[in-house]
Enzyme design. Sequence first.
Site, PDB file in Angstrom:
ATOM      1  N   LYS A  71      39.928   1.203  34.149  1.00  0.00           N
ATOM      2  CA  LYS A  71      38.731   0.418  34.493  1.00  0.00           C
ATOM      3  C   LYS A  71      38.004   0.941  35.736  1.00  0.00           C
ATOM      4  CE  LYS A  71      39.987  -4.144  32.645  1.00  0.00           C
ATOM      5  NZ  LYS A  71      39.987  -5.567  32.971  1.00  0.00           N
ATOM      6  N   ASP A 108      34.275  -9.095  32.034  1.00  0.00           N
ATOM      7  CA  ASP A 108      35.294 -10.028  32.538  1.00  0.00           C
ATOM      8  C   ASP A 108      34.644 -11.167  33.313  1.00  0.00           C
ATOM      9  OD1 ASP A 108      37.553  -8.761  31.516  1.00  0.00           O
ATOM     10  OD2 ASP A 108      37.800  -7.472  33.267  1.00  0.00           O
TER      11      ASP A 108
END
Length: 280
Positions: A71, A108
Amino acid sequence: MENDACYCLAGVMGWPVAHSRSPLIHKYWIEREGLRGDYVLLPVQPSHLEQALRSLPVLGFAGCNLTIPHKVPALGLVDHVDPLAHRVGAINTVVVGKNGSLSGHNTDVYGFIQSLLDTRPDWRADTGPITVIGAGGAARAILVGLLDAGAHQIRLTNRSDDKARDLAQEFGPVIQYVPWKERLESLKGATLLVNTTNQGMQGEAALDIQLDCLPLDALVADIIYVPIATPLLSAARARGNTIVNGLGMLLNQARPAFKSWFGVMPSLQPELLDKVHATL
Ligand code: NAP
């Protein structure tokens, strides 16, 4: 022969990645929406990340999700990073453009805020102090989400004090650093408590906190989803607080990612929740 252009391919790139629930989620939506396509596991070692990302357009992928440990490194490898992902400092969704360029996004943030709203539709970030525990990667997405939702006061506490202090400095005055030894007092008057640490996860100790100072009408969220009811959530529920588990964030972060590849914003069917729940 059917037209390949109508076939949409996506996946999740990680190392390890075999445990990921993302294929179950996205395949469910592909089938439910009557689309032609697939969502596959992409086990990619860190040293191969750039090569793997650059292969996506060539292999006909519409994009992919990124998970541990990609990420953060992917930020420097894609062609465009959207401003939200930039602030979070992590990308969990890559979209292949028409010209083969790669853009990085972070869903997210949406996933967490939507999980609160799914539980309490009238939830607002600006009704009082919020306590966030933890200062790792997930905490950054949660803090950005709460700030953008209009939080007035976020108390941030972390086992390693310096990390919470650094984050408070980076994100500005709404975030107040609270020393770890004062974490119990940080619950006084809080309207929302969020655990972003790994404490309470399967194989880990329970989060070291007592809830006596927390108002009974506060929402208690834990982003861990294995197990679905962490010791923190069980304790909160036992004293009467409304709780939000990490499954809602997991499922909701997948929705805008799916839309960016397949063009449809899927909804959260109870049947899908049951299917994912059954794997935990
Ligand atoms: P991370 O970057 O490694 O951060 C871990 C955090 O846990 C740090 O704040 C760390 O504090 C704290 N911690 C570790 N051991 C501790 C202990 N013994 N006592 C107190 N605090 C401790 O991990 P992450 O990526 O943020 O992920 C954190 C959790 O969120 C994981 O369980 C992950 O599965 C979950 N998650 C869920 C979703 C979802 O969709 N539901 C999405 C992302 C992550 P120090 O700074 O002191 O080490």
